[in-house]
Structure formats: structure tokens, C-alpha cells
Design an enzyme around this catalytic site. Structure first.
Site, PDB file in Angstrom:
ATOM      1  N   CYS A   1      -5.412  -2.735   2.974  1.00  0.00           N
ATOM      2  CA  CYS A   1      -5.235  -2.513   4.257  1.00  0.00           C
ATOM      3  C   CYS A   1      -6.466  -2.858   4.972  1.00  0.00           C
ATOM      4  O   CYS A   1      -7.093  -3.837   5.260  1.00  0.00           O
ATOM      5  CB  CYS A   1      -4.649  -1.034   4.566  1.00  0.00           C
TER       6      CYS A   1
ATOM      7  N   GLU B   1       0.714  -1.193  -0.006  1.00  0.00           N
ATOM      8  CA  GLU B   1      -0.048   0.009   0.054  1.00  0.00           C
ATOM      9  C   GLU B   1       0.954   1.146   0.015  1.00  0.00           C
ATOM     10  O   GLU B   1       1.727   1.303   0.633  1.00  0.00           O
ATOM     11  CB  GLU B   1      -0.791   0.165   0.883  1.00  0.00           C
TER      12      GLU B   1
ATOM     13  N   LYS C   1      -9.358   2.339  -2.728  1.00  0.00           N
ATOM     14  CA  LYS C   1      -9.773   2.109  -1.378  1.00  0.00           C
ATOM     15  C   LYS C   1     -11.155   2.596  -1.239  1.00  0.00           C
ATOM     16  O   LYS C   1     -11.331   3.621  -1.291  1.00  0.00           O
ATOM     17  CB  LYS C   1      -8.960   2.147  -0.584  1.00  0.00           C
TER      18      LYS C   1
END
Length: 483
Positions: free
Chosen positions: A354, A234, A297
Site C-alpha cells: 500500500c 493487503e 510493511k
């Protein structure tokens, strides 16, 4: 300890009224989760540059939110006890429903859900392919509550025996339901990179060039070991991939020179209509095609990547992860699988980023959209040398067990790992060491049946809610009858 913790709490509720039981449950949850969340101090103080007092208060404050759920459990269990409805099955239904509630209440924070304690129990990991992590919570509480009843009654009653037999039976169901970790289909040689870039310098302009050199070198090492798909962590790239022409060209040239397909964590930037919007993104960089896809995300970290109720809180608070953007990060539209062809092998992959890995239903939607593997990218440098990277690895393992898909996990400072479709970690790195892992990752054929959990979602959790509603209705009827 996970088997015993519910038993100890239930024994501690004996003879207490609803309000007192709720207070006991809250205190137990507060103490337990303050310990589990010790790493919040490192996030807020070491990297968020907050005063030490904030670092002490923050994990307790977050634990107080989680403690509301054991408080509700304790109060509900005490209320059922007053109507003669408490027991192992009632406890398991109530606890599991509340675990599910924690996954979405106030945007959700399901870290350390009880079922994760079973991540090394192969039989129950197989059960996750049907029930999700919530089935593991159910079985754990069912046994704990049965033990509590045996201790309090000093005998093995019928309900306790039924509960114990159910626990054994569900282990059997898990064994039989576990998806084949190497099912029929293809294989792709995948590498996960761990650059080990310290969070304190990650966004420093002085380190940008050195960071890129680190990942370029690791990519070349991975390709030399036969990798055709290389996964960077990430925000591995300290810049905007889609708007910085020089950076974009450099990454595309790397893919072209190595012949590898790259999945790279970086900053997505769109705008300015009417303002610039920043995204925590994963970029698919392919030879010849260049940047072919981008996933943004979708589920962001409150107070980490954005501040909830920004209009109300104003400038009083700032997001901890301020390096990625000068303002709040924007959410993407939602999970979707990315099509790619590393080494000429067509495959689709989900790229959960994440925090998204905490949410079973969100990751399930990658698989439902056709993903044949999961490429999990994260930056666990925030946690320092604490228990959090290992807690997060266990959480990620459940996502593999639920979907039946292999996961290649690339973490900036570790733990990077390969996890098979049964949730077993086949290989992992030490934390805070630079390196890479390479493995042949299998993926299913398109027509291969998806797991029950992928196809139907949280049906089991919904059934627990129906069970709780039924208990509530029955308790109401008994209350009226006793008047």
C-alpha cells in the site's frame, strides 16, 4: 493541464516580491491539492468515523502541508528573478528539488507529485528508468516555464528555445531508455484477487469466515485458470496468520490442495517482549513448506497506522486504521525480496504494501535486492468511489517504469491490475466488483542489467539540488556585487 499549470503559476508571480510570491504559491497549492485529496473525507468520515467537520478540514490540512512546497518554489523563483536568474531551467531545477524534498520531509507524502501527470506519456515513462518520477516533473516544469517566458516576452528567446529543444531531447532519451517490457528470462502465471470486502465490515468477527470463503473460492478459480502464484490484497485475512494455528493451518492446506504459492496480506503479531507488536504483513505460503516467508510493511501511514509523537499527543488522537491493531502498528526492518518457486519456477519478488508504493527509493530497493517482479498489495476500500484508486494506480505504474519490472497489483476493492516494465497498464479491474485477473508475468534473468534508477537511485534529484545550490550561490554573489 500539467504542462500549463507551472506556466500559469509563474505568470502569476510576475512583479511580486518574495513574501507575496510565497503567499500566492501557497494559495495555489492549497486550492489544487484540496481538490486532488477530496477522498480524505471518505477515509476520515465514512470509515474513520470522524465528525463531518473533521472530514472537511482533513483534506485542507493535508493540502496545507503540500502547499508549503509550491510556496517555497514561488518564493525561491521570485528571489532568483530579483537577481536576474529566473528562467525555465532554474524553475525546473527548483521545482524538482522540492518534489524530492516532499518525498521525505516529515516522513514524506509525495502523493500527486507533478510528474505523475505524465503516466500515459510513453516517452517520459521511459525516462523514469533513469531519473525516477522526478525527471518527469523536471520536463513538465521546463516546458511550462518556457511557455510562460514566451508569453511574457512575446517572443521566442534563446533560453526558451533551448528549453523546448531539451524537452524534445529528453522525450527521445525516454524512448531509447525504456526497458524491454518482456525481457529475456522466465514467466510465471500470476493471479491477483479482488475480494471486494467492504471496509465497514472488514474487521467484523461475523464476516471473518465469509471473507476467507471468498478468497478461497477466488484462489481455486485462479488455479483452475492455470495460476501458480496467487496474490491476495493487503490485510485480506482478518486475523493473525502467524499466531492463530487454525488460520495458519487453513491457509497452508489451501496451498497444498491447489499446488499454488500464495502471497497473502494479513496481520503479523510478535511479542510480548515487553509488549505485543502488530505488523501489516505479507505472508508467503507454499505447498509442502507452509508459511515460508513474511514481509512486514516498513513505511507506515502517519495518523493512519500510527500516531506520530504519541507521547506528546497521548490519547487525544487515534490512528484511523484501527482495525488491524488495538495500538499503533509497528514498522518492519525495510524492503527485501522474497524467494519463491511457484510451479517449480524459481523467482524473487518484492511485495510493497500500500503506502510504500508512494516512495520511489523504497520500491527501488526491492529491485536492488534482486526482485524480478513486484507484487503490490493494497486495500483501497478506504477511498470509496473517488478518484483516489485511479490516482494510486498511476503512482504504481511509475514504480514499474522506474524499476523496469512487471507489477501484479492486488487491491481489495480495486483497482487490481497488471502493469508491464514500461509502466503500461495491460489489464485492470473495475472498482468495487469481486473478481480476479490472471496473466503470464515475465521476469528478467539474474544477470540482466537493472535500470539506472535501480542501480543509482535519486542521482538526478541530487543533481537538481546541486543546481539549486549553485543558483543560490550565484544569487548571493550578485547581491554582494549590487551593494
Amino acid at each position: 493541464l500539467a504542462w500549463l499549470a507551472p506556466a500559469c503559476l509563474i505568470l502569476g508571480l510576475a512583479g511580486r516580491g518574495v513574501g507575496e510570491a510565497g503567499r500566492v504559491g501557497f494559495l495555489a497549492g492549497l486550492v489544487a491539492h484540496s481538490a486532488v485529496l477530496h477522498w480524505i473525507y471518505v477515509v476520515t468520515v465514512s470509515y474513520g468515523h470522524a465528525p463531518p467537520l473533521v472530514g472537511v478540514v482533513a483534506p485542507v490540512a493535508l493540502a496545507a502541508y503540500i502547499a508549503c512546497f509550491p510556496a517555497l518554489f514561488a518564493a525561491g523563483y521570485a528571489a532568483l528573478s530579483r537577481r536576474g536568474l529566473s528562467g525555465a531551467f532554474a524553475a525546473a531545477l527548483l521545482w524538482t528539488a522540492l518534489d524530492h524534498l516532499r518525498s521525505f520531509a516529515l516522513t514524506g507524502f509525495p502523493w500527486a507529485t507533478l510528474g505523475y501527470a505524465q503516466h500515459r506519456n510513453p516517452a517520459l515513462m521511459g525516462l523514469a528508468s533513469i531519473t525516477g518520477v522526478y525527471g518527469l516533473s523536471f520536463v513538465t516544469v521546463l516546458l511550462g516555464a518556457a511557455l510562460a517566458r514566451i508569453v511574457s516576452e512575446r517572443r521566442l528567446g534563446r533560453e526558451s528555445l533551448a528549453a523546448l529543444l531539451t524537452v524534445v531531447a529528453l522525450h527521445g532519451v525516454g524512448w531509447l531508455s525504456a526497458p524491454a517490457s518482456d525481457g529475456e528470462g522466465g514467466r510465471v502465471r500470476v493471479a491477483v484477487l479482488q475480494g471486494n470486502i467492504d471496509q465497514g465490515i472488514k474487521w467484523s468477527p461475523a464476516w471473518a469466515e465469509r471473507t476467507l470463503v471468498v478468497y478461497e473460492d477466488l484462489t481455486q478459480q485462479a488455479v483452475a485458470r492455470g495460476a501458480s502464484l496467487v496474490v491476495w490484497p493487503e490485510t485480506a485475512v482478518p486475523g493473525s496468520v502467524n499466531t492463530d494455528a487454525g488460520l495458519r493451518g487453513r491457509l497452508e492446506s489451501l496451498a497444498e490442495a491447489t499446488g499454488a504459492t500464495l502471497v497473502i496480506g494479513g496481520v503479523g503479531l510478535d511479542g510480548p517482549d515487553p509488549r505485543w507488536r502488530y505488523y501489516d504483513s505479507a505472508f508467503l505460503v507454499a505447498p509442502v513448506r507452509g508459511i515460508a516467508e513474511r514481509y512486514d510493511k516498513a513505511h507506515l501511514v502517519p495518523f493512519g497506522e500510527y500516531v506520530p509523537l504519541r507521547g506528546l499527543l497521548g490519547s487525544a488522537l487515534g490512528a484511523v486504521a484501527s482495525g488491524i491493531a488495538p495500538a499503533d502498528v509497528s514498522p518492519g526492518p525495510g524492503p527485501r525480496a522474497l524467494a519463491m518457486a511457484p510451479g517449480g519456477t524459481p523467482v524473487t519478488a518484492g511485495v510493497p504494501i500500500c503506502y510504500e508504493l508512494l516512495f520511489p527509493d523504497l520500491v527501488r530497493r526491492f529491485a536492488a535486492d534482486g526482485a524480478g517482479m513486484l507484487l503490490a498489495i493494497t486495500n483501497d476500500a478506504w477511498y470509496g468511489r473517488t478518484g483516489a484508486p485511479y490516482q494510486f494506480l498511476a503512482i504504481t505504474a511509475l514504480r514499474s517504469a522506474e524499476t523496469g519490472l512487471w507489477t501484479a497489483r492486488a487491491a481489495n476493492t480495486g483497482v487490481s491490475a497488471f502493469i508491464d516494465g514500461r509502466g503500461r497498464v495491460s489489464e485492470q479491474t473495475p472498482i468495487f466488483e469481486r473478481g480476479l485477473l490472471v496473466a503470464d508475468v515475465p521476469f528478467p534473468q539474474e544477470q540482466q542489467e537493472k535500470t539506472f534508477y535501480v542501480r543509482h537511485g535519486d542521482v538526478f534529484a541530487g543533481a537538481c539540488w546541486i543546481g539549486v545550490a549553485g543558483l543560490g550561490a550565484l544569487a548571493g554573489l550578485r547581491r554582494r556585487a549590487q551593494r
